[in-house]
Structures are given as C-alpha cells and as structure tokens.
Design an enzyme around this catalytic site. Sequence first.
Site, PDB file in Angstrom:
ATOM      1  N   LYS A 112      -4.946   5.562  -6.313  1.00 38.69           N
ATOM      2  CA  LYS A 112      -5.641   6.016  -5.089  1.00 38.69           C
ATOM      3  C   LYS A 112      -7.091   6.492  -5.136  1.00 38.69           C
ATOM      4  O   LYS A 112      -7.018   6.851  -6.566  1.00 38.69           O
ATOM      5  CB  LYS A 112      -5.156   6.575  -4.013  1.00 38.69           C
ATOM      6  CG  LYS A 112      -5.985   7.108  -2.471  1.00 38.69           C
ATOM      7  CD  LYS A 112      -4.610   7.607  -1.545  1.00 38.69           C
ATOM      8  CE  LYS A 112      -5.152   8.082  -0.498  1.00 38.69           C
ATOM      9  NZ  LYS A 112      -4.077   8.908   0.526  1.00 38.69           N
ATOM     10  N   SER A 187      -3.966   6.269   4.206  1.00 36.86           N
ATOM     11  CA  SER A 187      -4.752   6.232   4.155  1.00 36.86           C
ATOM     12  C   SER A 187      -4.464   5.528   2.368  1.00 36.86           C
ATOM     13  O   SER A 187      -5.283   5.531   2.085  1.00 36.86           O
ATOM     14  CB  SER A 187      -5.070   7.458   3.717  1.00 36.86           C
ATOM     15  OG  SER A 187      -4.852   8.740   2.932  1.00 36.86           O
ATOM     16  N   SER A 211       0.712   9.003   4.515  1.00 44.02           N
ATOM     17  CA  SER A 211      -0.815   8.257   3.861  1.00 44.02           C
ATOM     18  C   SER A 211       0.905   7.444   3.084  1.00 44.02           C
ATOM     19  O   SER A 211      -0.092   6.296   2.110  1.00 44.02           O
ATOM     20  CB  SER A 211      -1.563   8.790   3.287  1.00 44.02           C
ATOM     21  OG  SER A 211      -2.705   9.219   4.466  1.00 44.02           O
TER      22      SER A 211
END
Length: 529
Positions: A112, A187, A211
């Site tokens: 990420k 996210s 997330s």
Amino acid sequence: MSVFFKEISKENPIQSGDVDKLLEPLGLTIPPSDAANYETLLAAVHDCAVSISKLPDYQPVSAAEKYPRKDVHLATAEEQEFGHAWLYRFLISGRVWPQSATGMQGKSVCVKDCIAVAGVPQTFGSDAFPAWTPEVDATIVTRVLDAGADVVGTATCENFCNSTASYTSAHGVVQNPHQHGYSAGGSTSGGAALVGSGRVEIALGTDQGGSIRVPASFCGCVGLKPTHGLVPFTGITSGDPIDDHAGPICRSVLDAAACLDAIAGYDDIDDRSLGSAQHGSFGFLPSLAIHGANLSGVKIGLLDEGFNQSIVDPRVRDHVLAAAEKFKELGATLETVSIPLHLQGPSIWTLQQRMSGSSGLLGRATGRRGLGLTAFETARLPWTDSNFQKLFPSTKNTLINGLYLLDRFPGLYSKTINIGRQIRDAYQQAFETYDVIIMPTTPFVAPRQNDWTTVLESFEPTIGLTTNTAVFNVTGHPAMSIPTGFLPAADDEAVRLPVGMQIVGGLWQEKKILRVGRAFEMSHEWHLN
C-alpha cells in the site's frame, strides 16, 4: 534549563511582539512587562531547535543492499489494471534467511502507498505535496522479503487513507475486479483489486477503521486486521496510533496465516507492538494443520447488533447467516449474542479519528516511541491553502471536524479512549464464552462508483460502511473478513458481487479466527455460491 543560559545566536529571528502573535489566536496574553523575558526564552528554544535540526537523522539500516530494487518506475498506462490499481512497479526479490519453509517463498506481494519501501516514491494517495522517497523499508516489507516473498510494486491507496471509497486517490479511480464501475473499497483499494483478481497473491495493507476488511469484502479476498500491536507499524504513515493496524489481504486464509507469521512480532522500535511476542515465534500457519476443517468444540456467537441494523441490507444479513449455518456441519455450535455497546463503536471511532487525524495532518502528533518519518513530515509541511485545496473532501473534513472538536469539547478525546476500553471489556467478557463472534463485514455489497458533484455526494457511497469494522479498531480485537459468496448489485440484478463475513476473536487470539476461517474455505467453494 541550562539551554536558556546560553548566548542567543546573532541569526536568531525572534523579534519583539512574536510571543503576543503566538498567543493571540488562543485569546491569551502576557503582561507587557514580561514580554522581553518570554521573547528571550523563545529565542533560546529556537536556537535549540536549529541545533537539533542540523544533526543527522537516526534511521534503521536500509535493507536495499541486501534486497536490491530493480526497475523502479511509475506504472505506465499499459501496466495499469482495474483503473489505477498500481502506483509504482519494480521488483525486489526476497529470500529466506535462514533457509526454511515459511509458506511465503516466491509469493508476489504489493504494498500500500503509505508503507515505506526504500527508494520508491510515496504519495499517501495525494498530490497536495511532493512525493517523498523513504530511505528504509517498513519493518513488514523487510520481513516478507526475509520470508522469501517478492515485492512487485506499490498499490494505490485512498487520499490520506481517509476513505473506504475507491475514487478519492489523486492518482485515479480503482475499479472492482469483479465488475468495472463498482467500488473496490478502501483505503487499501489498489491492493484488494490486485489480489481479488489474482494478479498478485498478497497485499500488505493498513486498517484504521476497516481499510483492509472493507476492500477485502468488496473484492472477494481474505483481509486480516490483527490485534492492535501484534504487527509493528514502523515505517508506515499513521492516522491515530491507537487505531493503527497493518496486515495482509490474501487469496486464502492459508496465505494470511503465512504472511502473519512473517510480519508479526516486536521489532525493537514501535511501541505499539511492545506487548507482542518475539518475531518468528507464533506458528499461525502450522496451527491450521492441527484441526483442518474440524470445528468440534468451537462455540461461535452471531452478533445480534452486527446483523440487525437498519443499514444492513437484508440480503447480506440472510446470506451471512446462511453461511454461518455451515459451521454446524463442521462441528461448531452457534448462538446469538448481544453486545449493545457495539453500536457505540462507530461514533467513538469517528471522534477519535477526527481529533487525532487533524493533529496528524498538521504535524502535531506526539507521544509515541517509534520511527519518526521526518522526510515525510518535511515534504508535506507547512500547509498552504493551495495544498489544502488539492485534498479530497474526506481529508478536508477530517481537519475541519478535528479542529472544531478539539476546540469545543475539551476532554472528549480522553473520554472516547475510556469508552473504547469499556467496549473492549464487553467484548472480552463475551469471548469468555465464545471462541469467535461473526457478523457481516460490510452492510452491503460494493456500490456503484459515484459521479459526485458536491461534497456531500462524495460521501454517499460510504455512509454506514464501517458500522461493523471500525469498532474493532477502537477495541483492538483481531478481525478477519472472508468471502462467502455473491449477491446481485443493489442497482443491477445481472451484476454479482462478493459478500464478506467478519470473524472476530479475543485479544491475541488470531489462531482461533484463522482456524474458523480456514475450516470454512476448506469445506465450501465460496466462488460458486
């Protein structure tokens, strides 16, 4: 106090009236007769700050020499998948040190875009400030390389990790791998899309309200948020440290267990993980071979408040309940359990995230022992209005809300911590009876991507989405989303989208939730349902 008795440098910029200017926004004053004294003290602390700023930073030893980074480049249009799932492409080949079976050898891993990879520019999903390039890897990146995995790129994350939608990143929209035009969740949006499609086997993500679990639910993946502190957060940009969790998004529970073995354990840096056991000592993957699909003696609670909220689509409720019934076939017992404080979780989490998040945005987060991301702070501070205007509305809203709450509600943040502990204790009491507690991960399947024109419209697809996930960031309990089948999209019966079941365990009880999740995936082919 000895620093204040040193001679003030000739270059010191403190001038008459500066102390008054600092206090004015707070409505505070000092007597004019004391002004010169406070200005001298301020000048002394300025000189102290300048001297420390000139010292070399103290960062961990970079793993870049052991693990060379090859062909680091911004993902090209031809390389992009599912809209804009990739950010940077590269190859870092891992190897096991020492040689041993880890379950991670040769696995492809994406990271990420809020997790540091040395030599790879990071943006935090934003173009409001220049990308910064870390000098060292996050602990979890080095650890998956040590376990033999290959890191193949960084994946898009949402704007400052402030949304569970998948269209807030400054770099582009991430599409659901099962149907273009629908949300991939966030996210950890890019990572979930890449794993859900099979392009990558494992994504390293972060979870501060859902997330990892929300995009895993939307994209048909296994997403694991461990116990708070089990996995060190070293080298990862933070929202609220008490809600910070790092973990994997995978194709299977087996891969989740193998990855957790690789990344869990205190690293001598991050104080969040002080309570974690020694790295390499957990045995999550081997534990799954003990029982297989046999759940005899396992007691599972069906959380009433998790299933029976108005925001929960009745189709999702019934689907997850039907999936839970299959645990009986494996020997488990099921009972309904009620924990009314579960419903307080979203509000507690919202207040914590807004207040702590605004302080973090302004560079005012303090109070932790860990790795300071000084280059990141330097890249994005100080804020200007032109920078602020580039933020997505969800990030702007965090700052606005946090400033308001901190100004108008003294003591509120402390109270959220206290009530969060109360919710934790209520769950811990339930886990004295139940091995795990289950509920829908998300209250509905992936919504259609929203063509928003107003600020309020930009929030609509995510309203209520974390009703069953954010509470476990507040309490710190381990929680895993597993796919259980498909349901039609809310707006199109012909579109079939994944459904996620959330399995929650007591603090430090990852083996129990992994066991239950593994039993389900061994016995039921979710992708055929």
